[in-house]
Design a protein around this motif. Structure first.
Motif, PDB file in Angstrom:
ATOM      1  N   TRP A  45       0.833  -1.204   0.000  1.00  0.00           N
ATOM      2  CA  TRP A  45       0.000   0.000   0.000  1.00  0.00           C
ATOM      3  C   TRP A  45       0.866   1.252   0.000  1.00  0.00           C
ATOM      4  O   TRP A  45       0.604   2.218  -0.741  1.00  0.00           O
ATOM      5  CB  TRP A  45      -0.930  -0.013   1.207  1.00  0.00           C
ATOM      6  N   LEU A  46       1.911   1.263   0.810  1.00  0.00           N
ATOM      7  CA  LEU A  46       2.761   2.434   0.941  1.00  0.00           C
ATOM      8  C   LEU A  46       3.540   2.729  -0.340  1.00  0.00           C
ATOM      9  O   LEU A  46       3.919   3.887  -0.582  1.00  0.00           O
ATOM     10  CB  LEU A  46       3.729   2.250   2.111  1.00  0.00           C
ATOM     11  N   HIS A  80       1.959   5.416  -2.036  1.00  0.00           N
ATOM     12  CA  HIS A  80       1.685   6.611  -1.228  1.00  0.00           C
ATOM     13  C   HIS A  80       3.003   7.128  -0.645  1.00  0.00           C
ATOM     14  O   HIS A  80       3.286   6.927   0.545  1.00  0.00           O
ATOM     15  CB  HIS A  80       0.685   6.292  -0.120  1.00  0.00           C
ATOM     16  N   ALA A 121       4.349   8.823   3.231  1.00  0.00           N
ATOM     17  CA  ALA A 121       3.181   8.602   4.079  1.00  0.00           C
ATOM     18  C   ALA A 121       3.548   8.667   5.556  1.00  0.00           C
ATOM     19  O   ALA A 121       4.706   8.485   5.949  1.00  0.00           O
ATOM     20  CB  ALA A 121       2.552   7.254   3.756  1.00  0.00           C
ATOM     21  N   ASP A 164      -1.800   8.335   7.242  1.00  0.00           N
ATOM     22  CA  ASP A 164      -2.218   7.742   5.969  1.00  0.00           C
ATOM     23  C   ASP A 164      -2.530   6.257   6.117  1.00  0.00           C
ATOM     24  O   ASP A 164      -3.390   5.726   5.408  1.00  0.00           O
ATOM     25  CB  ASP A 164      -1.116   7.933   4.921  1.00  0.00           C
ATOM     26  N   GLY A 223      -7.238   6.812   3.095  1.00  0.00           N
ATOM     27  CA  GLY A 223      -6.327   6.155   4.008  1.00  0.00           C
ATOM     28  C   GLY A 223      -6.737   4.718   4.204  1.00  0.00           C
ATOM     29  O   GLY A 223      -7.808   4.290   3.772  1.00  0.00           O
ATOM     30  N   HIS A 274     -10.732   0.760   4.301  1.00  0.00           N
ATOM     31  CA  HIS A 274     -10.328   2.019   3.687  1.00  0.00           C
ATOM     32  C   HIS A 274     -11.247   3.155   4.102  1.00  0.00           C
ATOM     33  O   HIS A 274     -12.446   2.951   4.339  1.00  0.00           O
ATOM     34  CB  HIS A 274     -10.354   1.904   2.157  1.00  0.00           C
TER      35      HIS A 274
END
Length: 280
Positions: free
Chosen positions: A105-106, A109, A112, A181, A236, A278
């Protein structure tokens, strides 16, 4: 020295330990102050009396059921070394899935901000920070002794400058206007009444505070579901490790608090292991 550690191995076999050879070798390396290659080279050498006494002391601890990681005070997780103490769980391989999913996921992003709830040894945020140099993290834990281990592990793995540790229960140390986040947690999730029936290496040596999830094992998830939304930026994500039979119940808790796209991720054994939610 070879005869000494193999004698311990044989005692471990007789006691029906799961990994007698590995356990004996690891304890011998600690007792003799050697690495694996040096132990192999010292196969025919006699062990010093003090080293034999040390090995016997360590072996007796293992025979009482104490895990090797507790005896050595260290456990590898996600390819990194982590110090342990009485207030920390031994990091489990199952939890590496949570780290995998967080890193995935990061990756989308950059820069974050991460929050880890109930950090214990710091295994989750330290592993994430070590594998993503753009992330900044805050981690909370109720136990000051656990935070001492987490701080040492952050230093050992060169991420202490990006990890802020705060003492307190769940979101209590987080300011009302702080936003993240990604929020992650491996909370206690074992039902209170079943703890007495756990394997001795868990029941007798892991901290109760890190095991007991309340009467139905879902108490911490209710706390997280109640407050996480107020501390997540949109978009997020919230990721939590769960017990193998808790997936649907945790999904429903998160959905009831307004989270979207809530799903269960299974581990390599095909068991429910992580719930992802989410905030869009």
């Amino acid at each position: 020295m070879g005869a000494a550690w193999r004698a311990v191995r044989d005692r471990f076999r007789a006691a029906n330990l799961d990994t007698p050879e590995l356990d004996a070798r690891l304890l011998a390396l600690e007792a003799f102050g050697l690495d694996s290659l040096a132990l192999l080279g010292a196969e025919q050498q006699p062990a010093p009396p003090a080293a034999l006494e040390r090995l016997e002391s360590l072996a007796l601890r293992r025979l009482t059921g104490e895990p090797v990681a507790r005896i050595l005070g260290e456990k590898e997780f996600y390819g990194l070394p982590f110090r342990l103490n009485a207030a920390t769980l031994v990091p489990r391989p199952d939890t590496e899935l949570l780290v995998d999913l967080a890193l995935q996921w990061l990756a989308g992003h950059p820069s974050a901000r991460l929050l880890d709830l109930g950090t214990g040894s710091g295994a989750i945020p330290v592993a994430i920070l070590a594998n993503n140099p753009t992330v900044l993290a805050v981690a909370t834990d109720l136990a000051p002794l656990a935070l001492e281990a987490a701080a040492a592990n952050a230093r050992d793995n060169s991420v202490s400058g990006r990890l802020e540790l705060r003492q307190g229960s769940w979101f209590d140390p987080i300011g009302p206007d702080e936003r993240f986040d990604l929020i992650v947690s491996n909370p206690p999730y074992i039902e209170s009444a079943t703890i007495a029936g756990l394997a001795p290496d868990v029941r007798d040596f892991d901290p109760l505070l890190a095991l007991d999830g309340g009467p139905d094992g879902l108490g911490p998830y209710r706390v997280i579901a109640e407050s996480a939304g107020r501390h997540l930026r949109a978009p997020g994500a919230l990721m939590v490790e769960i017990g193998s039979g808790q997936g649907q119940a945790v999904v429903e808790l998160f959905e009831a608090k307004g989270f979207s796209k809530v799903r269960i991720e299974k581990d390599l054994a095909g068991l429910d292991r992580v719930v992802i939610a989410h905030q869009l």
